[in-house]
Design a protein around this motif. Structure first.
Motif, short mmCIF file in Angstrom:
data_model
loop_
_atom_site.label_atom_id
_atom_site.label_comp_id
_atom_site.label_asym_id
_atom_site.label_seq_id
_atom_site.Cartn_x
_atom_site.Cartn_y
_atom_site.Cartn_z
N TYR A 1 -44.35 -11.30 -18.39
CA TYR A 1 -43.20 -10.62 -18.97
C TYR A 1 -43.15 -9.17 -18.49
N VAL A 2 -41.97 -8.75 -18.03
CA VAL A 2 -41.76 -7.41 -17.51
C VAL A 2 -40.55 -6.80 -18.21
N GLU A 3 -40.73 -5.66 -18.87
CA GLU A 3 -39.59 -5.00 -19.50
C GLU A 3 -38.71 -4.35 -18.44
N ASP A 4 -37.43 -4.75 -18.41
CA ASP A 4 -36.51 -4.25 -17.38
C ASP A 4 -35.07 -4.41 -17.86
N PRO A 5 -34.67 -3.66 -18.88
CA PRO A 5 -33.32 -3.83 -19.43
C PRO A 5 -32.21 -3.55 -18.43
N GLN A 6 -32.42 -2.64 -17.48
CA GLN A 6 -31.37 -2.34 -16.52
C GLN A 6 -31.06 -3.53 -15.63
N ALA A 7 -32.09 -4.28 -15.26
CA ALA A 7 -31.86 -5.46 -14.42
C ALA A 7 -31.06 -6.53 -15.16
N LEU A 8 -31.18 -6.55 -16.48
CA LEU A 8 -30.50 -7.57 -17.29
C LEU A 8 -29.09 -7.15 -17.70
N ALA A 9 -28.78 -5.86 -17.57
CA ALA A 9 -27.52 -5.34 -18.11
C ALA A 9 -26.28 -6.07 -17.58
N PRO A 10 -26.15 -6.35 -16.27
CA PRO A 10 -24.94 -7.05 -15.80
C PRO A 10 -24.78 -8.44 -16.42
N ALA A 11 -25.87 -9.20 -16.53
CA ALA A 11 -25.78 -10.54 -17.10
C ALA A 11 -25.43 -10.49 -18.58
N VAL A 12 -25.99 -9.54 -19.31
CA VAL A 12 -25.68 -9.42 -20.73
C VAL A 12 -24.22 -9.02 -20.92
N ALA A 13 -23.72 -8.09 -20.11
CA ALA A 13 -22.31 -7.71 -20.21
C ALA A 13 -21.40 -8.89 -19.93
N ALA A 14 -21.75 -9.70 -18.92
CA ALA A 14 -20.94 -10.88 -18.59
C ALA A 14 -20.98 -11.92 -19.69
N ALA A 15 -22.10 -11.97 -20.41
CA ALA A 15 -22.25 -12.98 -21.47
C ALA A 15 -21.22 -12.79 -22.58
N PHE A 16 -20.85 -11.54 -22.86
CA PHE A 16 -19.95 -11.27 -23.97
C PHE A 16 -18.57 -10.79 -23.53
N ALA A 17 -18.30 -10.84 -22.23
CA ALA A 17 -16.98 -10.47 -21.72
C ALA A 17 -15.97 -11.56 -22.02
N PRO A 18 -14.68 -11.22 -22.07
CA PRO A 18 -13.66 -12.25 -22.27
C PRO A 18 -13.74 -13.32 -21.19
N ARG A 19 -13.42 -14.54 -21.57
CA ARG A 19 -13.43 -15.62 -20.59
C ARG A 19 -12.38 -15.38 -19.52
N GLY A 20 -12.68 -15.77 -18.32
CA GLY A 20 -11.76 -15.59 -17.21
C GLY A 20 -12.11 -16.54 -16.08
N PRO A 21 -11.38 -16.46 -14.97
CA PRO A 21 -11.59 -17.41 -13.88
C PRO A 21 -12.82 -17.14 -13.03
N GLY A 22 -13.41 -15.95 -13.15
CA GLY A 22 -14.55 -15.62 -12.31
C GLY A 22 -15.84 -16.21 -12.84
#
Length: 281
Positions: free
Chosen positions: A165-186
């Protein structure tokens, strides 16, 4: 933090608002709710509506204890129908726009040995969330407002005890943002489902439930080919490590009761209300 619709709204405000709705009841006025949060009615309504897309009064209806039963009656998804309609597949999931890959049974049996799992805390519409990911995608999302961060961390780490286990919140930030973004075609975030074969089958069934709809544990049992395994299905649903994206919150009891939720029933209620409101907004 941004307050625009579709962006994570400050959970502290929303949680206090939810608590106020629960405490004051469905007859509470906008003035009463705003006073509970020490805001003007206009400011409270504007911020609240920006977060969820509907007024506080409408959201009160979604949070009502009877809403789950009404949701089950009006938006009950039969998983066999969803599958036949092409709502699932081994690649892109048409509802959530996710790509996922399951860990092999052998890798699972080794307790995650050889895996490097990056982790970090982030904000979400449902409170602080502990996110974890391998190089193949998100493997854990745990909401900590009810359980606490340390307990959530221990819970997820115990599932894959041999991983690094490696703490690295910055690496996870894009995936977390996408997880809660509005649904779309991308494309959305990629998932790495780490579990046993039966658990994976149950989680696949959960992924076929469209946002704003619900199903029952017995429906899931039939969908995975074992209609008598309702209790085992409930256990597998509760062991889902990727909350919200693998939507275990959309599984209800046959009578419409919420059932359990690993990360706390207030979080499950908020998720169902949030999705239902956005589905109608």
């Amino acid at each position: 933090m941004p307050k625009d619709k579709g962006q994570p709204y400050h959970y502290g405000v929303m949680r206090r608002a939810i608590d106020a709705v629960d405490r004051l009841g469905p007859q509470a006025t906008l003035d009463e709710l705003a006073a509970e949060l020490s805001m003007s009615p206009a400011h409270f309504q504007r911020l609240f509506s920006a977060w969820v897309g509907v007024s506080p009064k409408r959201y009160q209806q979604y949070l009502a204890l009877g809403h789950a039963r009404a949701l089950l009656a009006a938006r009950h998804t039969t998983l066999e129908t969803a599958q036949a309609a092409g709502l699932s597949g081994p690649g892109r999931l048409h509802d959530l726009f996710l790509r996922w890959e399951a860990m092999s049974p052998g890798d699972y049996a080794r307790g995650g040995g050889g895996l490097t799992i990056r982790w970090g805390m982030a904000d979400s519409p449902f409170g602080p969330v502990l996110a974890m990911a391998t190089e193949k995608g998100l493997c854990g999302l745990a909401f900590t407002s009810e359980t606490g961060e340390s307990e959530a961390m221990a819970d997820l780490c115990a599932r894959w005890p041999a991983a690094t286990y490696v703490e690295d919140p910055q690496a996870l930030a894009p995936a977390v943002a996408a997880a809660f973004a509005p649904r779309g075609p991308g494309p959305g975030p990629e998932l790495h489902l780490i579990g046993g074969p039966f658990q994976i089958k149950v989680w696949e069934a959960l992924l076929r439930i469209p946002a704003g709809q619900v199903t029952t544990y017995s429906d899931i049992a039939r969908a995975v080919g074992n209609p008598r395994a309702v209790r085992a299905v409930g256990t597998a649903v509760g062991r889902n490590p990727i909350s919200f994206l693998v939507p275990c919150h959309r599984a209800l009891r046959r009578d419409g009761a919420l059932g359990g939720y690993h990360w706390g029933l207030p979080v499950k209620r908020a998720m169902l209300a949030w999705e239902a409101a956005r589905d109608e907004a």
